[in-house]
Scaffold this motif. Structure first.
Motif, short mmCIF file in Angstrom:
data_model
loop_
_atom_site.label_atom_id
_atom_site.label_comp_id
_atom_site.label_asym_id
_atom_site.label_seq_id
_atom_site.Cartn_x
_atom_site.Cartn_y
_atom_site.Cartn_z
N TRP A 87 -13.55 -0.77 -12.58
CA TRP A 87 -12.44 -1.48 -11.94
C TRP A 87 -12.04 -0.86 -10.61
N GLY A 88 -12.21 0.46 -10.49
CA GLY A 88 -11.78 1.13 -9.27
C GLY A 88 -12.84 1.14 -8.18
N ALA A 89 -13.98 0.49 -8.42
CA ALA A 89 -15.06 0.50 -7.44
C ALA A 89 -15.02 -0.76 -6.58
N ALA A 90 -15.90 -1.73 -6.84
CA ALA A 90 -15.98 -2.93 -6.00
C ALA A 90 -14.65 -3.70 -5.91
N PRO A 91 -13.87 -3.83 -6.99
CA PRO A 91 -12.58 -4.52 -6.81
C PRO A 91 -11.71 -3.87 -5.74
N TYR A 92 -11.70 -2.54 -5.71
CA TYR A 92 -10.90 -1.84 -4.69
C TYR A 92 -11.49 -2.00 -3.30
N THR A 93 -12.79 -1.77 -3.16
CA THR A 93 -13.40 -1.87 -1.83
C THR A 93 -13.37 -3.30 -1.31
N ASP A 94 -13.48 -4.30 -2.21
CA ASP A 94 -13.34 -5.70 -1.78
C ASP A 94 -11.95 -5.94 -1.20
N LEU A 95 -10.93 -5.42 -1.87
CA LEU A 95 -9.56 -5.61 -1.40
C LEU A 95 -9.36 -4.96 -0.03
N PRO B 84 -6.27 -12.49 -2.30
CA PRO B 84 -7.72 -12.38 -2.35
C PRO B 84 -8.28 -12.45 -3.77
N ASP B 85 -9.55 -12.81 -3.87
CA ASP B 85 -10.30 -12.79 -5.13
C ASP B 85 -11.38 -11.72 -5.03
N PRO B 86 -11.09 -10.48 -5.45
CA PRO B 86 -12.10 -9.42 -5.38
C PRO B 86 -13.06 -9.49 -6.58
N ALA B 87 -14.01 -8.58 -6.63
CA ALA B 87 -14.91 -8.47 -7.77
C ALA B 87 -14.11 -8.51 -9.07
N LEU B 88 -14.67 -9.16 -10.08
CA LEU B 88 -14.06 -9.47 -11.38
C LEU B 88 -13.36 -10.82 -11.39
N SER B 89 -13.18 -11.43 -10.20
CA SER B 89 -12.52 -12.74 -10.16
C SER B 89 -13.46 -13.82 -10.67
N THR B 90 -12.86 -14.86 -11.26
CA THR B 90 -13.62 -15.98 -11.78
C THR B 90 -13.80 -17.05 -10.70
N GLY B 91 -14.86 -17.87 -10.89
CA GLY B 91 -15.11 -18.96 -9.96
C GLY B 91 -16.20 -18.67 -8.95
N TYR B 92 -16.87 -17.52 -9.11
CA TYR B 92 -17.91 -17.13 -8.15
C TYR B 92 -19.21 -16.76 -8.86
N GLY B 93 -19.28 -17.00 -10.15
CA GLY B 93 -20.49 -16.71 -10.89
C GLY B 93 -20.44 -15.37 -11.60
N LEU B 94 -21.37 -15.21 -12.54
CA LEU B 94 -21.38 -14.03 -13.40
C LEU B 94 -21.71 -12.76 -12.61
N ASP B 95 -22.58 -12.86 -11.61
CA ASP B 95 -22.95 -11.67 -10.84
C ASP B 95 -21.75 -11.10 -10.10
N PHE B 96 -20.86 -11.97 -9.62
CA PHE B 96 -19.67 -11.51 -8.90
C PHE B 96 -18.74 -10.74 -9.84
#
Length: 690
Positions: free
Chosen positions: A511-519, A491-503
């Motif tokens: 790091w432990g917030a949206a990246p974790y909940t996205d996963l 998966p490409d969670p929050a902080l991943s590239t290729g989805y725009g700056l807002d993502f």
């Protein structure tokens, strides 16, 4: 289905394409091919030529015990490459630049720099001038003979000590210094071909005996364009004008213990250095020069801060830096490479996008950005055919490793011949996605085995964190897990590239917030599939992926096993010990560091963990793995000292674990650990661990 991925020995023996160069007339490509050594302990590299139009035929160009890599073409069509092969009085320990004539004949060296050269920095398209990078000792003040004397003295007395006067001292997997990187210009027209020994050769032999080395008279003498770099990595990238008169190079500029990048122009005849893109508060990188030599392009990025990520902008200017202007201001992707089209009317750019890595065409007249390739591949090593305007590049995805292709101007992709057959893989690949709690689209790739029964799932978390799961990796290869019956979620969670700056911003300083909940959200979506066994799941990752694996371990018990490789554990400890502290301090606040450090949740871990770390990892130092292991034992060791956790330690590996047999041990241990906890099998210690 039996494939090379069912056997780790067969897997590491698969030959690999690693590099590409295109001839000036666009008719042939030279590939770097890596093959396993006979003893299985490393890889040998050789150069192969293939037709660049897609027709059949591949011929081997080089063959030596030391191997060859980093090919480049001269203006006349000769092939330059780097090799540590011995030649006459050389001991073969250091890499030099060699030339293979287009008209045939043996390759011969064109450099003889003590300690070797780092590589070919740039080759002029319309002259015989070549720019190479090489590390020279600061005490030599740029003089090749003095450098050779100092280098020889250190070598003779086996001195490895380095005196640092500035920061940093390490980078990824190697120590910086004592040499500083210089840019050297040499003219291939000065290369002579003596018949037999010459008086100059005899003089060289005497000089060596007297420990007064002289540079060989038969080779073009390098001219030092950067006599005082002032930094171990002084000039990380360079391009040269077609006529060879001017080099435009990135230069590291010190700012206290921090640094930034600027672009400078260097006259290759006089060595005069002039800044052309130099802005405090900005990094200027990825230089490119037009085919007519009048224009440069580059990326411009404001210094990072912990509030929000900054955009990587595309700029063009005259080669002297005047008339600078931004292009494609509304395009929110981050370029990974920049070149000019054959007619200089546009830029050819690669960038991550939506789990892929397309090629884009960015017109310089303000017209909209055009996506050139529209498939499920990531493109790299893009070369512009100056005759037709086509592109020749490498591409890969999770089903196919790197291979050479021609991309025609109309977007048609033609696969080129190769001496390396593409391996048959055991997986099928599908795209998956879900919607996060904040409404963001979160997507990834799911690799599935051929099985009628629901498959156990591995959540495989990428590193970076500014990264994307979009391209084949020989080091992190999910096909090996699929061959053993697992489905693998990439998966490409929050902080991943290729989805725009807002993502990216969704996980910035958190790091432990949206990246974790996205996963967790995309894992929920995938385990709901009928072809996935939601009762048998595991999570794994390396680097930032290892950080996330540690965070997952402290925040959920949904997985049966967790593998954490080269992982960040205690963020307050990691910051001052990583290879470049200033960047780390720039992207997170003290509050963010404290709130997002996995070590705070060690007592909440309920899942067996396999910890993996290499002692020579300078990006994520070994202290992270040692502290994690110590604290796991502090909290969970039984009275007899036993623990459900394991620690796989490599004393001589770095961030990645690159030696073939160590890779086998890595996978053997990972799969044994997963078999124990995901499948309930007895723990089986891999044989080569004694």
């Amino acid at each position: 289905m039996a494939t090379p991925f069912n056997s780790l020995d067969d897997y590491i023996a698969l030959p690999r394409t690693e590099g590409l160069a295109l001839s000036p007339d666009g008719t042939r490509a030279v590939l770097t091919i890596a093959t396993l050594k006979k003893d299985g302990t490393g890889y040998e590299r050789a150069l192969w030529a293939v037709p660049a139009d897609g027709s059949a035929g591949a011929s081997r160009l080089t063959r030596s015990a030391k191997g060859e890599s980093s090919p480049a073409f001269t203006a006349s069509g000769d092939v330059l490459f780097a090799s540590a092969r011995p030649d006459g009085d050389e001991d073969g320990e250091a890499s030099q630049i060699w030339i293979l004539p287009v008209g045939g004949g043996e390759a011969r060296p064109v450099t003889a720099v003590a300690g070797g050269v780092d590589g070919i920095a740039a080759v002029a398209a319309a002259s015989d001038r070549v720019i190479v990078s090489a590390g020279l000792l600061p005490g030599a003040d740029g003089a090749l003979e003095e450098h050779a004397k100092l280098f020889g003295d250190r070598k003779e007395h086996k001195v490895a000590a380095i005196l640092h006067e500035t920061y940093p001292v390490r980078f990824w997997d190697h120590d910086l210094g004592p040499a500083e990187q210089h840019l050297l210009a040499l003219d291939l027209g000065d290369l002579t071909e003596p018949v037999g020994a010459t008086r100059a050769d005899e003089k060289d032999e005497k000089a060596k005996k007297d420990k007064k080395p002289e540079y060989p008279a038969s080779l073009p003498r390098p001219r030092d364009l950067t006599p005082r770099p002032g930094h171990p990595t002084g000039f990380p990238a360079a391009v040269v004008a077609p006529d060879g008169s001017r080099v435009v190079a990135m230069q590291v500029v010190r700012q206290g213990n921090d640094e930034r990048m600027r672009l400078v122009s260097i006259d290759t005849a006089t060595g005069e250095l002039t800044p052309v893109a130099d802005e405090p508060g900005y990094d200027v990188e990825l230089p490119a020069v037009s085919h007519d030599g009048s224009t440069i392009a580059y990326s411009r990025t404001a210094e990072q801060n912990p509030v929000t990520p900054t955009q990587m902008e595309l700029w063009v200017a005259a080669i002297d830096g005047s008339g600078a202007r931004r292009v494609a201001a509304e395009w929110d992707r981050w370029p990974s490479s920049i070149q000019f089209t054959h007619d200089d009317s546009a830029l050819v750019v690669t960038a991550d996008q939506d789990g892929r890595g397309p090629i884009f065409r960015i017109p310089l007249d303000g017209s909209p950005v055009e996506q050139v390739t529209d498939d499920d591949f990531t493109y790299s090593s893009v070369n512009v055919d100056r005759v037709t305007g086509d592109l020749v590049a490498l591409r890969a995805n999770w089903m196919v490793p790197l291979h050479a292709v021609r991309v025609r101007r109309d977007g048609e992709v033609v696969v080129l011949a190769s001496p390396v057959p593409l391996p048959e893989v055991p997986a099928s690949m599908v795209e998956v996605e879900t919607t996060a709690a904040d409404g963001a689209r979160v997507r990834g790739w799911l690799l599935l085995p051929e099985s009628e029964a629901p498959a156990p799932l591995l959540l495989w978390i990428h590193g970076g964190p500014l990264n994307s799961w979009n391209e084949w990796s020989w080091r992190w290869n999910p096909q090996l897990a699929v061959a053993r019956g697992y489905a693998v979620l990439l998966p490409d969670p929050a902080l991943s590239t290729g989805y725009g700056l807002d993502f990216i911003a969704r996980g910035w300083n958190a790091w432990g917030a949206a990246p974790y909940t996205d996963l967790m959200s995309i894992t929920d979506a995938v385990v709901a599939r009928p072809d996935i066994d939601e009762t048998r799941t595991a999570a794994m990752g390396g680097s930032f992926g290892g950080y996330m694996a540690n965070w997952v371990a402290g925040h959920t018990d949904r997985f049966r096993a967790i593998v954490t490789h080269a992982s960040l554990w205690a963020l307050d400890q990691f910051g001052p010990t990583t290879d470049f502290t200033p960047y780390w301090r720039a992207i997170m606040t003290d509050e963010g560091i404290a709130a997002n450090s996995p070590h705070r949740f060690v007592s909440d871990i309920r899942t067996p963990m396999l910890v993996v770390h290499g002692d020579r990892d300078y990006r994520v130092p070994i202290g992270e793995g040692l502290r994690l292991w110590a604290e796991l034992n502090e909290h969970f060791a039984a009275p007899d000292g036993s623990t459900p956790h394991r620690f796989l330690y490599f004393p001589d590996e770095n961030h990645w674990v690159l030696k073939p047999q160590h890779a086998v041990v890595w996978y053997d241990t990972v799969f044994a650990f997963l078999a124990q906890h995901v499948h309930g099998e007895e723990w089986a210690r891999p044989n080569r661990l004694g």
